[in-house]
Write an enzyme that holds these catalytic residues in place. Structure first.
Site, mmCIF file in Angstrom:
data_model
loop_
_atom_site.group_PDB
_atom_site.id
_atom_site.type_symbol
_atom_site.label_atom_id
_atom_site.label_comp_id
_atom_site.label_asym_id
_atom_site.label_seq_id
_atom_site.Cartn_x
_atom_site.Cartn_y
_atom_site.Cartn_z
ATOM 1 N N GLU A 201 79.152 23.851 40.992
ATOM 2 C CA GLU A 201 79.044 24.084 42.849
ATOM 3 C C GLU A 201 80.601 23.706 43.289
ATOM 4 O O GLU A 201 80.752 24.674 43.901
ATOM 5 C CB GLU A 201 78.153 23.213 43.017
ATOM 6 C CG GLU A 201 76.976 23.434 43.328
ATOM 7 C CD GLU A 201 76.750 24.939 43.550
ATOM 8 O OE1 GLU A 201 77.212 25.292 44.932
ATOM 9 O OE2 GLU A 201 75.178 25.480 43.791
ATOM 10 N N ALA B 56 78.484 21.251 47.312
ATOM 11 C CA ALA B 56 76.777 20.879 47.026
ATOM 12 C C ALA B 56 76.752 21.748 46.837
ATOM 13 O O ALA B 56 76.688 22.845 46.949
ATOM 14 C CB ALA B 56 76.256 20.063 48.033
ATOM 15 N N GLU C 256 78.696 31.152 53.300
ATOM 16 C CA GLU C 256 79.918 30.055 52.513
ATOM 17 C C GLU C 256 81.424 31.081 52.579
ATOM 18 O O GLU C 256 82.300 30.870 51.361
ATOM 19 C CB GLU C 256 79.198 30.163 51.040
ATOM 20 C CG GLU C 256 78.525 29.046 50.475
ATOM 21 C CD GLU C 256 77.942 28.952 49.380
ATOM 22 O OE1 GLU C 256 78.115 29.755 48.308
ATOM 23 O OE2 GLU C 256 77.022 27.967 48.474
ATOM 24 N N ARG D 263 76.250 25.220 59.583
ATOM 25 C CA ARG D 263 74.527 24.803 59.588
ATOM 26 C C ARG D 263 74.020 25.882 60.400
ATOM 27 O O ARG D 263 73.738 24.752 61.646
ATOM 28 C CB ARG D 263 74.861 23.458 58.979
ATOM 29 C CG ARG D 263 75.727 23.500 57.692
ATOM 30 C CD ARG D 263 74.938 23.601 56.578
ATOM 31 N NE ARG D 263 75.570 23.185 54.907
ATOM 32 C CZ ARG D 263 75.124 23.919 54.285
ATOM 33 N NH1 ARG D 263 74.467 24.670 54.418
ATOM 34 N NH2 ARG D 263 76.039 23.040 53.061
ATOM 35 N N GLU E 291 82.427 26.659 45.095
ATOM 36 C CA GLU E 291 82.426 26.386 46.220
ATOM 37 C C GLU E 291 84.170 26.440 47.083
ATOM 38 O O GLU E 291 84.739 26.101 48.445
ATOM 39 C CB GLU E 291 81.928 25.527 47.297
ATOM 40 C CG GLU E 291 80.496 26.267 47.434
ATOM 41 C CD GLU E 291 79.603 24.853 47.646
ATOM 42 O OE1 GLU E 291 79.807 24.004 48.263
ATOM 43 O OE2 GLU E 291 78.385 24.890 48.721
#
Length: 230
Positions: A104, A87, A154, A75, A108
């Site tokens: 999601e 999320a 991701e 992040r 993910e």
């Protein structure tokens, strides 16, 4: 009695409808915008800038061994690889939050789940953003194949199953700081202690005090000519 005055009664957030004099996009971002609003509080006109957010969903998956699924990714604003829940943004116009959460989880974590409930609804930073995020609790996980291609942050997601008690202890040590993840883990620990009987149905109404999906309109939001067409 003013909007900020103390009132006796039920301990819960209360919606307040204040006169909004103007509402416009002050900055258009890649993911979300900054909105400039002028409103009236106790007879005084106030100007505030805040992040105009689409809303979001997150999923806390619990398996038969009472382990929870966490993902780790980079992040950039905080320069961390932090532990999070699967999320995503409610950025598909009109899409049901549960459908978003299921998508999601597939994208993910390559997982589906058999049973879904609402664990909690959060306002992540109500002083600076209208983001509302719904956290689902999902059980009965199973692997699924998807053709979704993960990109950017991701692309190198790490997925890990962790005992709920171990995850809660990591929160207590300060080793997990993601706000939604912290809140969801603690809420899950409390719910488990109650035998999971306090969970709400997956289709429970989104509280009016939350921003919720953009498609439903934010409380007090005044569209302008700069708004997106979604």
């Amino acid at each position: 009695m003013t909007a900020g005055a103390d009132r006796a009664g039920e301990l819960r957030d209360r919606p307040v409808a204040l006169p909004v004099r103007s509402s416009e996009v002050a900055f258009r971002g890649h993911v979300w915008d900054v909105r400039n609003e002028r409103f009236v509080l106790d007879g005084q006109e106030i100007t505030r800038h805040f992040v105009d957010h689409t809303g979001a969903v997150a999923v806390l998956v619990v398996d038969e061994a009472e382990r929870v699924l966490l993902i780790n990714q980079y992040r950039h604003p905080v320069r961390l690889r932090d532990w999070e829940l699967p999320a995503g943004l409610l950025d598909v116009p009109g899409e049901d939050p549960l459908a978003s959460a299921k998508r999601e989880l597939e994208e993910e974590a390559d997982l589906a789940a058999a049973d879904w409930w609402v664990l909690q609804d959060l306002l992540t930073s109500p002083g600076g953003s209208d983001e509302g995020i719904r956290v689902f609790l999902a059980r009965g996980p199973s692997p699924v194949e998807t053709d979704y291609v993960r990109e950017h942050e991701e692309a190198d997601i790490e997925v890990r199953w962790v005992a709920l008690d171990e995850a809660v202890e990591a929160v207590r040590r300060g080793d997990i700081a993601n706000a939604t993840t912290v809140s969801a883990l603690l809420a899950a620990a409390v719910s488990r202690a109650a035998g999971w009987r306090d969970l709400r149905p997956a289709d429970a109404p989104w509280p009016t005090r939350s921003a919720g999906p953009r498609a439903t309109g934010h409380p007090g939001h005044v569209p302008d000519e700069h708004d997106r067409g979604d």
